[in-house]
Write a protein that holds these residues in place. Structure first.
Motif, PDB file in Angstrom:
ATOM      1  N   ARG A  19       0.830  -1.210   0.000  1.00  0.00           N
ATOM      2  CA  ARG A  19       0.000   0.000   0.000  1.00  0.00           C
ATOM      3  C   ARG A  19       0.863   1.257   0.000  1.00  0.00           C
ATOM      4  O   ARG A  19       0.547   2.237  -0.685  1.00  0.00           O
ATOM      5  N   ALA A  20       1.956   1.244   0.768  1.00  0.00           N
ATOM      6  CA  ALA A  20       2.854   2.399   0.787  1.00  0.00           C
ATOM      7  C   ALA A  20       3.479   2.622  -0.588  1.00  0.00           C
ATOM      8  O   ALA A  20       3.616   3.762  -1.040  1.00  0.00           O
ATOM      9  N   ARG A  23       0.831   4.173  -2.834  1.00  0.00           N
ATOM     10  CA  ARG A  23       0.635   5.597  -2.537  1.00  0.00           C
ATOM     11  C   ARG A  23       1.779   6.441  -3.105  1.00  0.00           C
ATOM     12  O   ARG A  23       1.550   7.526  -3.646  1.00  0.00           O
ATOM     13  N   ARG A  26       1.304   6.681  -6.844  1.00  0.00           N
ATOM     14  CA  ARG A  26       0.217   7.624  -7.154  1.00  0.00           C
ATOM     15  C   ARG A  26       0.686   9.059  -7.008  1.00  0.00           C
ATOM     16  O   ARG A  26       0.373   9.920  -7.847  1.00  0.00           O
ATOM     17  N   HIS A  27       1.462   9.324  -5.962  1.00  0.00           N
ATOM     18  CA  HIS A  27       1.973  10.676  -5.744  1.00  0.00           C
ATOM     19  C   HIS A  27       2.855  11.114  -6.909  1.00  0.00           C
ATOM     20  O   HIS A  27       2.720  12.232  -7.423  1.00  0.00           O
ATOM     21  N   TRP A  80       1.978   3.278 -11.362  1.00  0.00           N
ATOM     22  CA  TRP A  80       0.879   3.448 -10.411  1.00  0.00           C
ATOM     23  C   TRP A  80      -0.167   2.349 -10.579  1.00  0.00           C
ATOM     24  O   TRP A  80      -0.583   1.702  -9.619  1.00  0.00           O
ATOM     25  N   PRO A 189      -5.276   6.146   4.783  1.00  0.00           N
ATOM     26  CA  PRO A 189      -5.363   7.594   4.603  1.00  0.00           C
ATOM     27  C   PRO A 189      -6.105   8.300   5.713  1.00  0.00           C
ATOM     28  O   PRO A 189      -5.880   9.461   5.977  1.00  0.00           O
ATOM     29  N   ARG A 192      -3.765   9.794   8.439  1.00  0.00           N
ATOM     30  CA  ARG A 192      -2.754  10.766   8.061  1.00  0.00           C
ATOM     31  C   ARG A 192      -3.369  12.159   7.986  1.00  0.00           C
ATOM     32  O   ARG A 192      -4.579  12.311   7.832  1.00  0.00           O
ATOM     33  N   GLU A 241       1.555  12.931   1.155  1.00  0.00           N
ATOM     34  CA  GLU A 241       1.367  11.594   0.595  1.00  0.00           C
ATOM     35  C   GLU A 241       2.458  10.656   1.072  1.00  0.00           C
ATOM     36  O   GLU A 241       2.307   9.465   0.986  1.00  0.00           O
TER      37      GLU A 241
END
Length: 241
Positions: A19-20, A23, A26-27, A80, A189, A192, A241
């Motif tokens: 998952r990290a 992310r 995606r960033h 991504w 998310p 955070r 992110e």
């Protein structure tokens, strides 16, 4: 013993790492999209209003940005998508369901819109090059733009058909409304800071303002063009992110 002090169940640590990675990918993809649109639109606005002696340089810079933007968008978005599919596959293996993807159709539409705007800005480059006196480059680019029009239209129609099929099939593929549960070792998310949404909104508004200036929907001063470009880049990079 607190839940977070217990050893994670099998697969939880691996899933948190996946998952990290998704992310982070995606960033990077979002940064590439924001930077490509902001830089390309700003360079074209400046080239359009520059003096004759500076027009060729700025037009060439616009062409270089466009040539670099296409592979950057393709690579970052491919990575991504690859990492997101790995996460969903692992979530299905562990929980028999993936996390809720209600925002996924809108995200895909936003990415497709970014591609469309990038290609439209690229399509205006031949006229910009011709006005700057780079006739040879303008002619070659015109041929390339004309050859890519049909490819772009076919890709757009194919995307819309695929998007409609995937979007209508998402409810049937979700066994439970909430999707896969979060892990205490991967808060997700919700745990955070939420400042990232505000920063991405700022970046989107700055990019929209620059694209609107390129489309002559408004005529900002040159200082505003630089300010909007800076705001788009800073808001895109400085997120949580």
């Amino acid at each position: 013993m607190l839940l977070t002090e217990m050893p994670p169940p099998p697969g939880a640590a691996e899933l948190a790492e996946l998952r990290a990675g998704a992310r982070a990918a995606r960033h990077r993809a979002c940064i590439a999209l924001v930077a490509s649109l902001a830089l390309l639109a700003a360079a074209q606005v400046l080239a359009d209003r520059s003096a004759r002696e500076h027009a060729p340089t700025l037009a060439a810079v616009s062409l270089a940005i466009f040539a670099a933007a296409l592979p950057a968008l393709g690579v970052t978005q491919w990575v991504w998508g690859l990492r997101a599919r790995r996460v969903r596959r692992r979530e299905h293996e562990l929980y028999a369901a993936a996390r809720s993807g209600r925002a996924r159709p809108l995200t895909r539409l936003a990415v497709a819109a970014g591609w469309a705007v990038t290609l439209l800005l690229g399509g205006s480059l031949p006229q910009l090059l011709r006005r700057a006196g780079l006739e040879t480059a303008a002619t070659v680019l015109t041929w390339a733009v004309e050859a890519s029009v049909m490819i772009g239209l076919a890709a757009g129609v194919s995307f819309l058909l695929w998007w409609a099929r995937e979007s209508t099939g998402m409810p049937a593929r979700a066994p439970r409304p909430g999707g896969s549960p979060g892990d205490p070792w991967d808060p997700g998310p919700g745990a955070r800071p939420r400042t990232g949404a505000a920063l991405w909104t700022g970046a989107t508004l700055a990019v929209a303002a620059l694209v609107g200036a390129r489309a002559h929907l408004w005529e900002p001063a040159t200082g505003w063009v630089y300010a909007l470009l800076t705001a788009a880049l800073v808001c895109g990079v400085v997120t949580d992110e």
